[in-house]
Design an enzyme around this catalytic site. Structure first.
Site, PDB file in Angstrom:
ATOM      1  NE  ARG A 223      40.883  40.951  37.862  1.00 11.51           N
ATOM      2  CZ  ARG A 223      40.423  41.386  38.596  1.00 11.51           C
ATOM      3  NH1 ARG A 223      39.010  40.383  39.121  1.00 11.51           N
ATOM      4  NH2 ARG A 223      40.419  41.874  39.555  1.00 11.51           N
TER       5      ARG A 223
ATOM      6  CG  ASN B   9      45.705  47.080  44.570  1.00 17.06           C
ATOM      7  OD1 ASN B   9      45.395  45.851  44.274  1.00 17.06           O
ATOM      8  ND2 ASN B   9      43.891  47.832  45.085  1.00 17.06           N
TER       9      ASN B   9
ATOM     10  CG  ASP C 256      48.384  42.931  42.129  1.00 15.10           C
ATOM     11  OD1 ASP C 256      47.173  43.363  42.283  1.00 15.10           O
ATOM     12  OD2 ASP C 256      47.969  42.014  41.849  1.00 15.10           O
TER      13      ASP C 256
ATOM     14  CD  GLN D 260      40.505  45.457  35.671  1.00 17.34           C
ATOM     15  OE1 GLN D 260      40.531  46.830  35.678  1.00 17.34           O
ATOM     16  NE2 GLN D 260      42.239  45.231  35.735  1.00 17.34           N
TER      17      GLN D 260
ATOM     18  NE  ARG E 220      48.237  40.170  34.846  1.00  9.99           N
ATOM     19  CZ  ARG E 220      47.285  41.047  35.241  1.00  9.99           C
ATOM     20  NH1 ARG E 220      46.518  40.397  36.049  1.00  9.99           N
ATOM     21  NH2 ARG E 220      47.623  42.368  35.226  1.00  9.99           N
TER      22      ARG E 220
HETATM   23  O1  MRU Z   1      44.785  44.076  36.997  1.00 11.53           O
HETATM   24  P1  MRU Z   1      44.635  42.954  37.757  1.00 11.53           P
HETATM   25  O2  MRU Z   1      42.903  43.185  37.122  1.00 11.53           O
HETATM   26  O3  MRU Z   1      44.592  41.283  38.187  1.00 11.53           O
HETATM   27  O4  MRU Z   1      44.384  43.904  39.118  1.00 11.53           O
HETATM   28  C1  MRU Z   1      44.081  43.107  39.954  1.00 11.53           C
HETATM   29  C2  MRU Z   1      44.273  44.402  41.207  1.00 11.53           C
HETATM   30  O5  MRU Z   1      45.224  44.568  41.788  1.00 11.53           O
HETATM   31  C3  MRU Z   1      43.618  43.500  42.326  1.00 11.53           C
HETATM   32  O6  MRU Z   1      43.204  44.964  43.565  1.00 11.53           O
HETATM   33  C4  MRU Z   1      44.282  42.791  43.578  1.00 11.53           C
HETATM   34  O7  MRU Z   1      44.709  41.659  42.918  1.00 11.53           O
HETATM   35  C5  MRU Z   1      43.792  42.419  44.794  1.00 11.53           C
HETATM   36  S1  MRU Z   1      42.575  41.120  44.106  1.00 11.53           S
HETATM   37  C6  MRU Z   1      41.858  40.295  45.794  1.00 11.53           C
END
Ligand code: MRU
Length: 353
Positions: A45, A244, A234, A193, A88
């Site tokens: 992720r 994000n 994101d 996370q 995704r």
């Molecule tokens: O659902 P995830 O864990 O993929 O979401 C990740 C995030 O929101 C991060 O902050 C984003 O991808 C930036 S990673 C450098």
């Protein structure tokens, strides 16, 4: 931390982030189905990492067909792309990486070295991502003062990228220049996370980190405990609105109300020049079961409806700076983003998704 994504013996290996920090287990992805599942089920992720895994996924998919049929057609490549795209919807890096790989396919279509060129394309993207993260981290580190307490949300570290990280990269780079720092990491329910990945990464580096539940940002900003907030992205729209991890918007509101600077660190591969603002960003909705169960244990009434939106949109007006590998963007973001993506400057940002 060892390599969390690598290519070996005709397959992609990815560290299963769902098991961290307790187990370091790798998943071998030898089919496009394996790759799509690793992204969709969040074994991997983080926006830049999803893009890189999809790029290697194209190689895996083409190789799979070549092994069974000896040759590939453009329609095979398009099918593999579609399969990976469906995993995704929010992180634009996924679409960006697939677009680049599709261009490489077109360039080498019908040639003997097609597969090698595709693999090299994915490796180049991987190497570039780490370089860009280091560059943006270097710029971002200049915004950090000695003694700062920095709040971050989710995980935007090495694990979320090809290496080094974006928001955590900035923190790391500032720390490497000798600044004394304290980091506050939010848990980031329901995948955790922050609790599982950000805490692990920072402690491996020797950076002081304190874990808080997600609902603490308001209080901590109000009490003057947080000097700055840094998060990843994101997807960044043309006007600087940022998608994000869900919860980022609430943190930005709390920071704004208490005059705490709020920074977004993102490589240009996370910018979507095709969209005007955050309203056009598709927000992933995941299964409510991921909220109801923690480590396989039900934490609420079995039949309650649970909602889980993966991301939210932080409006540009709440963001102080956007830190990129080309430098730090200030307001009005739209003006500077336009300059970065002007023809001749766009590098690999050609085409639409
Ligand atoms: O659902 P995830 O864990 O993929 O979401 C990740 C995030 O929101 C991060 O902050 C984003 O991808 C930036 S990673 C450098």
């Amino acid at each position: 931390m060892s390599e969390h994504i690598y290519w070996k013996d005709d397959a992609l290996y990815v560290l299963d982030q769902r098991l961290l920090p307790f187990k370091e287990t790798y998943i071998r992805c030898a089919t496009v189905k394996d790759v799509a599942k690793a992204i969709k089920d969040m074994a991997v992720r983080g926006a830049p990492l999803i893009g890189l895994v999809a790029a290697y996924g194209m190689v895996v998919g083409l190789q799979e067909i070549m092994k069974s049929r000896g040759r590939v057609k453009e329609s095979d490549m398009e099918r593999i792309c579609r399969r990976l795209k469906e995993t995704r919807p929010t992180a634009v890096n996924l679409f960006w990486a697939l677009r680049r790989m599709r261009n490489t396919y077109k360039e080498f279509e019908g040639q003997d070295g097609l597969l090698e060129a595709m693999l090299q394309g994915a490796i180049d993207m991987h190497v570039e991502d780490v370089e860009h993260n280091r560059q943006l981290s270097h710029y971002g580190a200049e915004l950090i003062d000695d003694g700062d307490t920095i709040l971050t949300h989710c995980n935007a570290g090495a694990l979320a990228t090809g290496g080094y990280g974006t928001a955590l990269g900035v923190i790391k780079a500032a720390w490497e220049t000798g600044k004394s720092l304290q980091v506050i990491a939010t848990e980031t329910r329901p995948y955790f996370q922050g609790a599982r990945l950000t805490v692990w990464e920072l402690r491996e580096q020797g950076i002081d980190v304190t874990l808080v539940p997600d609902n603490h940002a308001g209080l901590l900003c109000q009490q003057g405990i947080v000097d700055r907030v840094i998060v990843g992205a994101d997807r960044v729209a043309r006007n600087g609105d940022v998608a994000n991890k869900v919860g980022t918007y609430m943190i930005a509101l709390a920071a704004h109300d208490n005059e705490v600077p709020f920074y977004v660190a993102a490589p240009l591969s996370s910018f979507d020049e095709s969209i005007k603002n955050g309203d056009e960003i598709s927000i992933e909705e995941r299964d409510g079961k991921e909220v109801k169960y923690v480590n396989g244990r039900l934490v609420t009434s079995a039949d309650v409806t649970a909602k889980y939106y993966g991301f939210d949109i932080t409006p540009a007006r709440l963001i102080t700076y956007i830190i990129t590998e080309k430098g730090v963007l200030e307001k009005p973001f739209g003006k500077y983003i336009k300059m970065l993506f002007a023809p001749g400057k766009r590098e690999h940002h050609n085409g639409s998704h």
